[in-house]
Design a protein around this motif. Sequence first.
Motif, short mmCIF file in Angstrom:
data_model
loop_
_atom_site.label_atom_id
_atom_site.label_comp_id
_atom_site.label_asym_id
_atom_site.label_seq_id
_atom_site.Cartn_x
_atom_site.Cartn_y
_atom_site.Cartn_z
N SER A 29 169.93 132.89 85.01
CA SER A 29 171.33 132.62 84.67
C SER A 29 171.44 132.14 83.23
O SER A 29 172.37 132.52 82.50
N GLU A 30 170.44 131.29 82.79
CA GLU A 30 170.46 130.83 81.40
C GLU A 30 170.27 132.00 80.44
O GLU A 30 170.96 132.12 79.43
N ASP A 31 169.31 132.92 80.76
CA ASP A 31 169.09 134.08 79.90
C ASP A 31 170.32 134.96 79.86
O ASP A 31 170.70 135.48 78.80
N THR A 32 170.97 135.08 80.99
CA THR A 32 172.19 135.89 81.02
C THR A 32 173.28 135.26 80.17
O THR A 32 173.99 135.94 79.42
N GLY A 33 173.36 133.89 80.24
CA GLY A 33 174.37 133.21 79.44
C GLY A 33 174.09 133.34 77.95
O GLY A 33 175.00 133.61 77.15
N GLY A 35 172.33 135.75 76.51
CA GLY A 35 172.56 137.14 76.13
C GLY A 35 174.04 137.43 75.94
O GLY A 35 174.42 138.14 75.01
N CYS A 36 174.86 136.89 76.78
CA CYS A 36 176.31 137.11 76.64
C CYS A 36 176.84 136.48 75.36
O CYS A 36 177.67 137.07 74.65
N CYS A 37 176.35 135.29 75.03
CA CYS A 37 176.78 134.62 73.79
C CYS A 37 176.37 135.43 72.57
O CYS A 37 177.15 135.60 71.62
N LEU A 39 175.78 138.69 72.42
CA LEU A 39 176.60 139.90 72.35
C LEU A 39 178.00 139.59 71.84
O LEU A 39 178.57 140.35 71.05
N LEU A 40 178.55 138.44 72.27
CA LEU A 40 179.87 138.07 71.80
C LEU A 40 179.88 137.80 70.30
O LEU A 40 180.77 138.26 69.56
#
Length: 290
Positions: A29-33, A35-37, A39-40
Amino acid sequence: MAATREVIEMSQGAGGDAENRNSRSASRSEDTGVGCCVLLLVFLSYFLVVITFPFSLCYCLKIVKEYERAVIFRMGQLLAGGARGPGLFFILPCIDNYRTVDLRTISFDVPPQQILSKDSVTVAVDAVVYYRVFDPCLSIVKITDHARGTRLLAATTLRNVLGTKALNEILSQREQISHLMQSTLDEATDEWGVKVERVEIKDVRLPQQLQRSMAAEAEAGREANAKVIAAQGEQNASRALKEAADVIAQSPAALQLRYLQTLSTISAEKNSTIIFPLPVELLKGVLNRE
């Protein structure tokens, strides 16, 4: 009791597996968070480049020379694809930064090192090292300053290698010592992306007292060799004279011819000298009367 222990162990194992699954899910979940940051932020950077076009090109377009490479970091992480260059490359504002690395061969002098040789003689030795960067990414990521690290390692290697050699080996085996230092340095700096191409020992300075002792020893050796050569020359000359006397004794006319040849040589070299030849037969008559 045994059944109770088995139940407890099974419950503990199940609890451990559950904790591992929870930690894995939390890291995912941390890696996903993250990665989303990322990309943003990348999207916002591209949007900023578009709305400020063409002024944004002044910041986004960079140029590196033929002998340089650019290592790009995005959000603090090394950008995939390796180093950029030579020529033109593109970076995003606010989230990208880069560092240039020189790929040319660099040389530096190793400061004179006071070394105690294997036979307990103190000498001062300096050297010169030639190296180049073959992997720009490793030279930035693996070490803070590859140039300073190579200099310090070269000085340490020089002391370590020469400390295992005797004085006569240091003076007579410079090429072998240089190759040994080059292989040792190259192996140590390989993980930094640095290739040590050549190591040369420049000068070996001995103490003044030791220099005088070695000079006196060398002079005594040269004098001894000169005396031996002079004695051998005298021996060869005496043998030649004996052989010449034997030949002249067999023919009395040969002595007269040798006498005339000597007169010709003297008259050619010293023209102001007056020579009165005295026949050898006259001397023989006088000696016979006595």
